[in-house]
Scaffold this motif. Structure first.
Motif, PDB file in Angstrom:
ATOM      1  N   GLY A 105       2.113 -12.748  -5.916  1.00 23.98           N
ATOM      2  CA  GLY A 105       1.558 -11.414  -5.699  1.00 23.98           C
ATOM      3  C   GLY A 105       1.759 -10.510  -6.897  1.00 23.98           C
ATOM      4  N   GLU A 106       2.929 -10.615  -7.540  1.00 27.88           N
ATOM      5  CA  GLU A 106       3.182  -9.819  -8.746  1.00 27.88           C
ATOM      6  C   GLU A 106       2.245 -10.235  -9.877  1.00 27.88           C
ATOM      7  N   ALA A 127      -1.040 -15.359   3.513  1.00 27.10           N
ATOM      8  CA  ALA A 127      -0.726 -15.230   2.083  1.00 27.10           C
ATOM      9  C   ALA A 127      -0.702 -13.762   1.672  1.00 27.10           C
ATOM     10  N   TYR A 128      -1.678 -12.991   2.143  1.00 22.72           N
ATOM     11  CA  TYR A 128      -1.720 -11.572   1.807  1.00 22.72           C
ATOM     12  C   TYR A 128      -0.486 -10.849   2.352  1.00 22.72           C
ATOM     13  N   ARG A 129      -0.139 -11.116   3.600  1.00 22.56           N
ATOM     14  CA  ARG A 129       0.993 -10.421   4.219  1.00 22.56           C
ATOM     15  C   ARG A 129       2.280 -10.616   3.418  1.00 22.56           C
ATOM     16  N   ILE A 130       2.516 -11.830   2.932  1.00 27.69           N
ATOM     17  CA  ILE A 130       3.740 -12.085   2.174  1.00 27.69           C
ATOM     18  C   ILE A 130       3.622 -11.559   0.752  1.00 27.69           C
ATOM     19  N   PHE A 132       1.825  -9.257  -0.556  1.00 27.09           N
ATOM     20  CA  PHE A 132       1.702  -7.805  -0.691  1.00 27.09           C
ATOM     21  C   PHE A 132       2.669  -7.053   0.218  1.00 27.09           C
ATOM     22  N   ASP A 133       3.642  -7.776   0.804  1.00 30.00           N
ATOM     23  CA  ASP A 133       4.644  -7.169   1.672  1.00 30.00           C
ATOM     24  C   ASP A 133       3.978  -6.253   2.701  1.00 30.00           C
ATOM     25  N   ALA A 134       3.012  -6.843   3.399  1.00 30.48           N
ATOM     26  CA  ALA A 134       2.258  -6.108   4.410  1.00 30.48           C
ATOM     27  C   ALA A 134       2.222  -6.931   5.696  1.00 30.48           C
ATOM     28  N   PRO A 135       3.365  -7.028   6.406  1.00 34.43           N
ATOM     29  CA  PRO A 135       3.457  -7.941   7.548  1.00 34.43           C
ATOM     30  C   PRO A 135       2.513  -7.626   8.709  1.00 34.43           C
ATOM     31  N   LYS A 136       1.995  -6.423   8.783  1.00 36.75           N
ATOM     32  CA  LYS A 136       1.109  -6.058   9.889  1.00 36.75           C
ATOM     33  C   LYS A 136      -0.358  -6.000   9.481  1.00 36.75           C
ATOM     34  N   ALA A 137      -0.685  -6.449   8.279  1.00 37.65           N
ATOM     35  CA  ALA A 137      -2.070  -6.416   7.811  1.00 37.65           C
ATOM     36  C   ALA A 137      -2.962  -7.254   8.714  1.00 37.65           C
ATOM     37  N   VAL A 138      -4.214  -6.832   8.830  1.00 38.75           N
ATOM     38  CA  VAL A 138      -5.217  -7.572   9.581  1.00 38.75           C
ATOM     39  C   VAL A 138      -6.390  -7.865   8.647  1.00 38.75           C
TER      40      VAL A 138
END
Length: 194
Positions: A105-106, A127-130, A132-138
Motif C-alpha cells: 500500500g505504501e 486487499a484494499y482494507r489492509i 489502506f488501513d480501512a477495515p470497514k471499506a465497501v
C-alpha cells in the motif's frame, strides 16, 4: 493462451514480479492484489483463463473490444493501466501476509503520487482494507484520496469470486466507468473507450 505450461514452469514463477502497465495521467490505474503464477510466467496481468478482468473491462465500456492478456499494453491507448498491491507472484492471495499488503500500500501510494491517475481502482476489497488501513471499506467509491487521485474499490474478477458473475462485475465496473466519463476528482476524464 496457446502455449501449455507445466506445473514445474508455474512453480518456477513463484515469487517473480511483472512490469506495470503505467504512464502519467491515466484515467484509471487498475490495481490487482498480486500476480498469479501464470501472469508471472507470461508477464501478462490477469492471465489465468478463468479470470474475468478482460471481459469485464470490455462489457463495462472501458475498452471497445475484449483484449487478451497479451494485449495489455493497448490499455494505455485508452488511458488505462495496471499495477498490483503486492508485486510478488503466488499461487493464490492467501499466501500473502498482512505486512506485505501494508508495505504494498505504501509503494502503491508513492506510485500514484508519481503517475497521478485520476482514479486508482483496487480490485479486491480485502486487499484494499489492509493496504489502506480501512477495515470497514465497501465496494465502490471511497471518501479518501491519494493526492488528487480518487479511490475506488472493485470486486476481484477472479473466477474464484462466486459472489459476482460476469454481468454483475460489468455493472459494478460500469459505475466507475460512468464516474470516469464525468468530471472526476482531477477534472475531465479524457479519452477512454466509448
Amino acid at each position: 493462451m496457446t502455449a501449455r505450461h507445466t506445473p514445474e514452469d508455474l512453480a518456477a514463477a513463484n515469487g517473480r514480479t511483472i512490469e506495470d502497465v503505467i504512464a502519467p495521467d491515466l484515467a484509471v490505474l487498475f490495481c490487482g492484489i498480486n500476480p498469479g503464477l501464470l501472469s508471472a510466467l507470461t508477464g501478462h496481468h490477469f492471465a489465468r483463463p478463468g479470470n474475468r478482468f478482460w471481459p469485464t473491462l470490455h462489457r463495462s465500456g472501458f475498452t471497445p473490444h475484449q483484449l487478451a492478456p497479451a494485449d495489455q499494453e493497448h490499455l494505455l491507448t485508452w488511458h488505462l493501466g495496471i499495477t498490483n498491491v503486492v508485486a510478488r507472484a503466488t499461487a493464490g492471495a492467501a499466501e500473502l501476509r498482512p505486512d506485505e499488503y501494508r508495505t504494498g500500500g505504501e509503494v502503491l501510494r508513492a506510485k500514484v503520487e508519481q503517475f497521478r491517475p485520476r482514479w486508482l481502482a483496487v480490485v479486491g476489497i480485502g486487499a484494499y482494507r489492509i493496504a489502506f488501513d480501512a477495515p470497514k471499506a465497501v465496494v465502490g467509491r471511497q471518501d479518501r484520496m491519494v493526492g488528487e487521485t480518487g479511490l475506488w474499490v472493485l470486486p476481484n474478477p477472479s473466477g474464484l469470486n462466486a459472489h459476482y458473475n460476469l454481468d454483475s462485475l460489468a455493472a459494478t465496473y460500469g459505475e466507475l466507468r460512468e464516474a470516469v466519463g464525468s468530471a472526476g476528482p482531477a477534472g475531465p476524464a479524457g479519452s477512454v473507450a466509448s
